[in-house]
Write a protein that holds these residues in place. Structure first.
Motif, PDB file in Angstrom:
ATOM      1  N   GLN A  93      40.416  30.139  50.713  1.00 19.95           N
ATOM      2  CA  GLN A  93      40.397  31.121  51.815  1.00 19.95           C
ATOM      3  C   GLN A  93      41.393  32.247  51.555  1.00 19.95           C
ATOM      4  O   GLN A  93      42.169  32.657  52.430  1.00 19.95           O
ATOM      5  CB  GLN A  93      40.677  30.423  53.153  1.00 19.95           C
ATOM      6  CG  GLN A  93      39.607  29.402  53.531  1.00 19.95           C
ATOM      7  CD  GLN A  93      39.846  28.762  54.868  1.00 19.95           C
ATOM      8  OE1 GLN A  93      40.932  28.230  55.136  1.00 19.95           O
ATOM      9  NE2 GLN A  93      38.846  28.811  55.737  1.00 19.95           N
ATOM     10  N   LEU A  94      41.326  32.749  50.331  1.00 21.62           N
ATOM     11  CA  LEU A  94      42.254  33.790  49.917  1.00 21.62           C
ATOM     12  C   LEU A  94      42.098  35.052  50.746  1.00 21.62           C
ATOM     13  O   LEU A  94      43.087  35.737  51.064  1.00 21.62           O
ATOM     14  CB  LEU A  94      42.046  34.092  48.426  1.00 21.62           C
ATOM     15  CG  LEU A  94      42.990  35.106  47.789  1.00 21.62           C
ATOM     16  CD1 LEU A  94      44.440  34.666  47.921  1.00 21.62           C
ATOM     17  CD2 LEU A  94      42.627  35.312  46.322  1.00 21.62           C
ATOM     18  N   GLN A  95      40.867  35.385  51.131  1.00 15.98           N
ATOM     19  CA  GLN A  95      40.653  36.588  51.936  1.00 15.98           C
ATOM     20  C   GLN A  95      41.357  36.492  53.283  1.00 15.98           C
ATOM     21  O   GLN A  95      41.863  37.496  53.808  1.00 15.98           O
ATOM     22  CB  GLN A  95      39.151  36.829  52.135  1.00 15.98           C
ATOM     23  CG  GLN A  95      38.401  37.211  50.860  1.00 15.98           C
ATOM     24  CD  GLN A  95      38.526  38.692  50.537  1.00 15.98           C
ATOM     25  OE1 GLN A  95      39.588  39.285  50.685  1.00 15.98           O
ATOM     26  NE2 GLN A  95      37.453  39.293  50.076  1.00 15.98           N
ATOM     27  N   ASP A  96      41.403  35.289  53.862  1.00 12.79           N
ATOM     28  CA  ASP A  96      42.131  35.122  55.128  1.00 12.79           C
ATOM     29  C   ASP A  96      43.626  35.340  54.920  1.00 12.79           C
ATOM     30  O   ASP A  96      44.310  35.906  55.783  1.00 12.79           O
ATOM     31  CB  ASP A  96      41.885  33.729  55.702  1.00 12.79           C
ATOM     32  CG  ASP A  96      40.555  33.627  56.433  1.00 12.79           C
ATOM     33  OD1 ASP A  96      39.916  34.677  56.653  1.00 12.79           O
ATOM     34  OD2 ASP A  96      40.151  32.500  56.781  1.00 12.79           O
ATOM     35  N   MET A  97      44.147  34.872  53.789  1.00 15.43           N
ATOM     36  CA  MET A  97      45.571  35.084  53.508  1.00 15.43           C
ATOM     37  C   MET A  97      45.883  36.568  53.376  1.00 15.43           C
ATOM     38  O   MET A  97      46.921  37.048  53.856  1.00 15.43           O
ATOM     39  CB  MET A  97      45.963  34.351  52.227  1.00 15.43           C
ATOM     40  CG  MET A  97      45.880  32.854  52.300  1.00 15.43           C
ATOM     41  SD  MET A  97      46.577  32.088  50.822  1.00 15.43           S
ATOM     42  CE  MET A  97      45.842  30.457  50.903  1.00 15.43           C
ATOM     43  N   ARG A 130      38.591  27.555  43.744  1.00 16.00           N
ATOM     44  CA  ARG A 130      38.358  28.987  43.584  1.00 16.00           C
ATOM     45  C   ARG A 130      38.971  29.756  44.745  1.00 16.00           C
ATOM     46  O   ARG A 130      39.447  29.184  45.709  1.00 16.00           O
ATOM     47  CB  ARG A 130      36.846  29.257  43.517  1.00 16.00           C
ATOM     48  CG  ARG A 130      36.178  28.869  42.210  1.00 16.00           C
ATOM     49  CD  ARG A 130      34.656  28.811  42.345  1.00 16.00           C
ATOM     50  NE  ARG A 130      34.142  29.786  43.279  1.00 16.00           N
ATOM     51  CZ  ARG A 130      33.518  30.925  42.932  1.00 16.00           C
ATOM     52  NH1 ARG A 130      33.379  31.217  41.656  1.00 16.00           N
ATOM     53  NH2 ARG A 130      33.050  31.729  43.855  1.00 16.00           N
ATOM     54  N   TRP A 131      38.900  31.077  44.641  1.00 14.56           N
ATOM     55  CA  TRP A 131      39.455  31.948  45.684  1.00 14.56           C
ATOM     56  C   TRP A 131      38.819  31.690  47.042  1.00 14.56           C
ATOM     57  O   TRP A 131      39.494  31.774  48.082  1.00 14.56           O
ATOM     58  CB  TRP A 131      39.270  33.413  45.290  1.00 14.56           C
ATOM     59  CG  TRP A 131      37.828  33.814  45.131  1.00 14.56           C
ATOM     60  CD1 TRP A 131      37.078  33.772  43.992  1.00 14.56           C
ATOM     61  CD2 TRP A 131      36.950  34.288  46.158  1.00 14.56           C
ATOM     62  NE1 TRP A 131      35.791  34.194  44.229  1.00 14.56           N
ATOM     63  CE2 TRP A 131      35.697  34.519  45.555  1.00 14.56           C
ATOM     64  CE3 TRP A 131      37.113  34.550  47.516  1.00 14.56           C
ATOM     65  CZ2 TRP A 131      34.596  34.994  46.269  1.00 14.56           C
ATOM     66  CZ3 TRP A 131      36.017  35.019  48.236  1.00 14.56           C
ATOM     67  CH2 TRP A 131      34.779  35.243  47.607  1.00 14.56           C
ATOM     68  N   ASP A 132      37.504  31.383  47.060  1.00 12.27           N
ATOM     69  CA  ASP A 132      36.834  31.192  48.344  1.00 12.27           C
ATOM     70  C   ASP A 132      37.221  29.855  48.971  1.00 12.27           C
ATOM     71  O   ASP A 132      37.410  29.764  50.196  1.00 12.27           O
ATOM     72  CB  ASP A 132      35.318  31.306  48.194  1.00 12.27           C
ATOM     73  CG  ASP A 132      34.763  30.457  47.065  1.00 12.27           C
ATOM     74  OD1 ASP A 132      35.550  29.918  46.256  1.00 12.27           O
ATOM     75  OD2 ASP A 132      33.521  30.330  46.969  1.00 12.27           O
ATOM     76  N   TRP A 185      43.717  42.179  45.483  1.00 11.59           N
ATOM     77  CA  TRP A 185      44.141  40.964  44.789  1.00 11.59           C
ATOM     78  C   TRP A 185      43.310  40.715  43.546  1.00 11.59           C
ATOM     79  O   TRP A 185      42.192  41.196  43.401  1.00 11.59           O
ATOM     80  CB  TRP A 185      44.079  39.749  45.724  1.00 11.59           C
ATOM     81  CG  TRP A 185      42.736  39.435  46.344  1.00 11.59           C
ATOM     82  CD1 TRP A 185      42.312  39.789  47.579  1.00 11.59           C
ATOM     83  CD2 TRP A 185      41.658  38.676  45.751  1.00 11.59           C
ATOM     84  NE1 TRP A 185      41.037  39.306  47.817  1.00 11.59           N
ATOM     85  CE2 TRP A 185      40.624  38.621  46.709  1.00 11.59           C
ATOM     86  CE3 TRP A 185      41.474  38.038  44.537  1.00 11.59           C
ATOM     87  CZ2 TRP A 185      39.422  37.952  46.468  1.00 11.59           C
ATOM     88  CZ3 TRP A 185      40.269  37.374  44.287  1.00 11.59           C
ATOM     89  CH2 TRP A 185      39.268  37.330  45.255  1.00 11.59           C
ATOM     90  N   VAL A 186      43.916  39.941  42.640  1.00  8.89           N
ATOM     91  CA  VAL A 186      43.240  39.440  41.452  1.00  8.89           C
ATOM     92  C   VAL A 186      43.595  37.968  41.348  1.00  8.89           C
ATOM     93  O   VAL A 186      44.716  37.558  41.682  1.00  8.89           O
ATOM     94  CB  VAL A 186      43.651  40.234  40.193  1.00  8.89           C
ATOM     95  CG1 VAL A 186      45.133  40.138  39.935  1.00  8.89           C
ATOM     96  CG2 VAL A 186      42.860  39.795  38.975  1.00  8.89           C
ATOM     97  N   ASP A 187      42.636  37.136  40.901  1.00 10.07           N
ATOM     98  CA  ASP A 187      42.816  35.688  40.967  1.00 10.07           C
ATOM     99  C   ASP A 187      42.369  35.029  39.669  1.00 10.07           C
ATOM    100  O   ASP A 187      41.343  35.415  39.081  1.00 10.07           O
ATOM    101  CB  ASP A 187      42.006  35.125  42.141  1.00 10.07           C
ATOM    102  CG  ASP A 187      42.154  33.622  42.271  1.00 10.07           C
ATOM    103  OD1 ASP A 187      43.235  33.172  42.678  1.00 10.07           O
ATOM    104  OD2 ASP A 187      41.193  32.893  41.951  1.00 10.07           O
ATOM    105  N   LEU A 188      43.130  34.036  39.228  1.00  3.18           N
ATOM    106  CA  LEU A 188      42.748  33.178  38.110  1.00  3.18           C
ATOM    107  C   LEU A 188      42.434  31.792  38.649  1.00  3.18           C
ATOM    108  O   LEU A 188      43.187  31.262  39.478  1.00  3.18           O
ATOM    109  CB  LEU A 188      43.873  33.081  37.088  1.00  3.18           C
ATOM    110  CG  LEU A 188      44.248  34.350  36.330  1.00  3.18           C
ATOM    111  CD1 LEU A 188      45.470  34.096  35.450  1.00  3.18           C
ATOM    112  CD2 LEU A 188      43.078  34.845  35.487  1.00  3.18           C
ATOM    113  N   SER A 189      41.322  31.201  38.193  1.00  7.52           N
ATOM    114  CA  SER A 189      40.935  29.890  38.713  1.00  7.52           C
ATOM    115  C   SER A 189      40.251  29.077  37.635  1.00  7.52           C
ATOM    116  O   SER A 189      39.463  29.587  36.834  1.00  7.52           O
ATOM    117  CB  SER A 189      39.988  30.046  39.914  1.00  7.52           C
ATOM    118  OG  SER A 189      39.444  28.803  40.285  1.00  7.52           O
TER     119      SER A 189
END
Length: 800
Positions: free
Chosen positions: A691-695, A686-688, A622-626
């Motif tokens: 809980q983006l990693q859980d998704m 933010r991603w953390d 994944w890549v994330d913008l925040s």
């Protein structure tokens, strides 16, 4: 007395002469390859023995695929016996014991651990007592978590040079003789970097100036104040030069990496270098169809094998360890670096590397699926009840699908199961006439309202986030369009866009729990289908893209590649076919995941078109913008390792297709349809925080359903954790192995709660050696010190 004085003067003079003649330049020589790469099986082992005998002061490092020795032992037993003696001598050191020499940055973290564990196990079976002290590779086989992983495997040092094979990329030039490499979790390891003065070689696209200890290199090191500089070249197994520096032997001393660091460097007070994934510059054929297929095949096998192991623990089913080992073996071979950099090269009797990868991953996937089926065999009868298994370490409340496609809402505990009566559940029905003849289509559920503009190729003209007060997610000011396919078609008019053609919309699913639309359109006359799925209660929007190519055509930078030209058409993603996502965010920062890591990008943009200026534009998962902790965010998930693009004037985009000139003057064609899955996740903070990693964990570990005639198994939870469960497996002695990864926790401590009585809980390293004991409290909870991005492996002995 006079004779004694003269003798002393003579000895002193000899010492001075010897000191003056003694070299301070060092070189690490060695060999790279193996059974699947390149290794003349009938001659090469004896060749190495003969060369080591002929040059007793020669030292070599080895990066030979461990499985090679199985064949060598059979084909040339005497040479094998002699080389076993050399392997244990001071002349030889194994620096890369991974099973199949993967690049590391392009596969998931659990795969990296297995590559080392299986490879080291194989080498120890051939060379009992062998030690592994310094990691080094001929290719850029690196990832940011190496300091932690290598320490847990018993290594002391790492060398970050790969000066003679930079086709696939290289590491950032940084520092002097040594650095103290700091990983994302804070682990530190002494490393030999590619020196800041070690430039890429003029006029070459695959070497640094350090590959021959040239005068230019030595002078540059002297000017930089580097004492005892070291160069390196790992020769391809099959080359018959013997010692590499034939013309400069008197000026350079051959060393093994560990001896060099131990004896000829100053390890105190060295600079700390906080290593980022962006300090690795990988330049592969991202976007090519063959790479997409390899990436998808490898990712599918990775996810299924890990989930099969977890499901066996969850259900108590004892896996056939030989079959599981073989499934990991074929997956590891598919992760070989040659799989990714020369997929069209021939590989023995397999056809091409790409052919072999498809065969290997098919075997791994088939084994994983069989083992998962066996693990839930009790439920094969079907019936009004379905048991759902959750192989993640957190509770799942979501829409589930039965084997026959019926939908229902379930609540499954962490690493546990629940049984539901499903005879009243129904499947989602298609409505083919829903948007017939319309110019817009609207897809809506409890989370979002998406409007598709069919006059402009089915782009998303509006995306309303209901959970965020009706916020508009699409950047209405952007000149790009959300969901637009855009790329340069040299044979079809240049830059083309899917917005140039009218699209049609078809309703594939209309159900309170699931809404699904298919957009059919064209880009440069090529038909595509784009499926978008909204699921009740789920922030993740699932997407599937299929492009039905009618011919092999060039897609990408029209510049023609020439031998040794620095400009390369297969690097510039601005010309590749991309899926664009202009999101309404204010000055967002970009983050992306890496194996057991998340990297906050330092790049202004991802664009480059020269070999000597490669930027890390790789998306693993994944890549994330925040906008930050108090702002909004938007994540893009990919089902395969590929590239992304982003810049001040360019929206976030996923690379979809490149076709044209490639590495080693090879044309990378289009052959058949392009298929890929991706997902989009709007979120807060933010991603953390999101809980983006859980998704992503949920995406990789879908609930497993098993039909049954009665509610034989009530709801139960085997364990739960505040961090991610990277792996779970049973050992022959009845012990359970759990590997935990702290993806987003920030408190420094994580908890594991066990749902069964235990005799002992031992924290072990990745070699199985004990590090600490943990005692659960009265509720079965273990609290552990665990900084963010830390990895822990626990060996749990259940009460019988």
């Amino acid at each position: 007395m006079m004779k004694t004085r003269r003798l002393r003067l003579f000895l002193y003079a000899m010492l001075v002469v010897t000191a003056q003649a003694q070299t301070s330049n060092f070189f690490v020589d060695g060999f790279h390859g193996g059974l699947y790469g390149h290794y003349p099986l009938d001659t090469y082992t004896q060749f190495m023995v003969d060369q080591l005998e002929r040059y007793p002061d020669w030292r070599i490092g080895l990066e030979i695929e461990p499985e090679t020795w199985d064949t060598v032992a059979v084909r040339t037993p005497e040479a094998y016996r002699l080389f076993k003696q050399k392997m244990m001598s001071s002349q030889v050191e194994v620096t890369n014991p991974t099973y199949a020499q993967p690049y590391l940055y392009n596969i998931n973290g659990e795969s990296i651990i297995r590559q080392f564990q299986y490879g080291m196990q194989k080498l120890r079976s051939h060379f009992p007592g062998i030690s592994f002290n310094t990691y080094s590779s001929e290719e850029p086989c690196y990832t940011s978590q190496l300091p932690q992983l290598l320490r847990l495997l018993g290594f002391k040092y790492v060398a970050l040079k790969c000066p003679d094979t930079c086709w696939g990329g290289y590491t950032e030039a940084h520092g002097g003789q040594l650095v103290n490499l700091v990983g994302p979790d804070g682990s530190k390891m002494i490393a030999v970097p590619r020196y800041a003065c070690e430039k890429l070689q003029e006029g070459s696209v695959w070497q640094t100036i350090g590959w021959t200890n040239s005068e230019e290199y030595i002078r540059a090191c002297e000017k930089a104040g580097i004492e005892n500089p070291v160069g390196m070249c790992y020769q391809d197994a099959g080359w018959t030069y013997g010692p590499w520096l034939r013309d400069r032997k008197g000026q350079t001393q051959y060393v093994r990496w560990t001896d060099y660091i131990d004896r000829y460097t100053q390890k105190k007070n060295v600079e700390e270098w906080r290593w980022s994934q962006e300090d690795i510059h990988p330049g592969l054929m991202w976007g090519s169809q063959v790479m997409q297929r390899i990436g998808r095949q490898v990712r599918q096998a990775e996810n299924l094998l890990v989930q099969a192991e977890k499901l066996g623990v969850l259900t108590g089913h004892r896996m056939d360890q030989w079959q599981m080992d073989e499934a990991w073996r074929t997956l590891m071979l598919a992760q070989h670096h040659d799989s990714w950099i020369v997929p069209y090269n021939n590989l023995k009797d397999y056809g091409t590397w790409a052919d072999a990868i498809r065969m290997w991953t098919d075997c791994s996937v088939a084994t994983a699926r069989k083992m998962m089926s066996d693990a839930i065999a009790v439920g094969k009868q079907g019936g009004p009840y379905v048991t759902f298994y959750n192989t993640t370490a957190h509770r799942r409340q979501e829409v589930a699908t039965t084997a026959d496609g019926r939908l229902l809402w379930v609540d499954v505990p962490a690493f546990g199961q629940t049984t539901c009566r499903v005879d009243t559940a129904v499947a989602a029905q298609a409505r083919e006439d829903r948007w017939q003849g319309e110019t817009t289509a609207v897809l809506e559920n409890d989370q979002y309202r998406l409007t598709f503009d069919l006059k402009r190729g089915g782009i998303v003209s509006s995306w309303i986030d209901k959970q965020q007060g009706g916020r508009e997610l699409v950047d209405q000011r952007s000149t790009s369009h959300f969901g637009e396919l855009k790329g340069y078609f040299n044979q079809h008019g240049g830059m083309r866009s899917s917005t140039e053609s009218v699209a049609t919309a078809t309703c594939l699913a209309d159900h309170p729990l699931k809404q699904q639309i298919r957009i059919d359109g064209y880009v440069a006359g090529v038909p595509f289908s784009h499926t978008i799925t909204l699921t009740q209660g789920q922030r993740r929007v699932d997407c599937q893209l299929t492009i039905n190519w009618t011919e092999d055509t060039s897609v990408g930078d029209p510049f023609r590649y020439r031998s040794n030209a620095n400009r390369t058409p297969y690097y510039d993603t601005r010309y590749m076919l991309r899926m664009l996502f202009p999101v309404a965010l204010q000055q967002p920062r970009l983050s992306k995941d890496a194996p057991f890591d998340v990297c906050e990008s330092r790049l202004d943009d991802t664009f480059y078109n020269r070999w000597d200026s490669i930027k890390h534009n790789v998306v693993l998962n994944w890549v994330d913008l925040s906008e930050g902790r108090k702002g909004q965010g938007f994540a893009l998930l990919s089902d395969h390792t590929t590239s992304y693009s982003y810049g001040a004037d360019e929206p976030l985009a996923l690379t979809v297709q490149y076709a044209g000139d490639g590495l080693w003057w090879r044309r990378y064609p289009i052959n058949g349809a392009t298929e890929m899955n991706y997902a989009l996740v709007p979120h807060q903070g933010r991603w953390d925080q999101a809980q983006l990693q859980d998704m992503v964990d949920d995406w990789h570990n879908p609930l497993v359903a098993s039909g049954c005639h009665a509610q034989q198994y009530p709801t139960r939870q085997l364990l739960a954790a505040t961090c991610q469960l990277s792996a779970a497996m049973m050992q022959d002695d009845g012990a359970m192995i759990l590997r935990l990864f702290n993806a987003d926790g920030k408190g420094g401590r994580e908890q594991l709660r066990l749902g069964f009585p235990v005799k002992d809980v031992v924290e072990v390293d990745l070699n199985g050696e004990p590090l600490a004991h943990h005692r659960p409290d009265a509720k079965g909870t273990i609290s552990m010190k665990m900084p963010r991005f830390a990895i822990k492996t626990l060996k749990i002995y259940p009460e019988r």
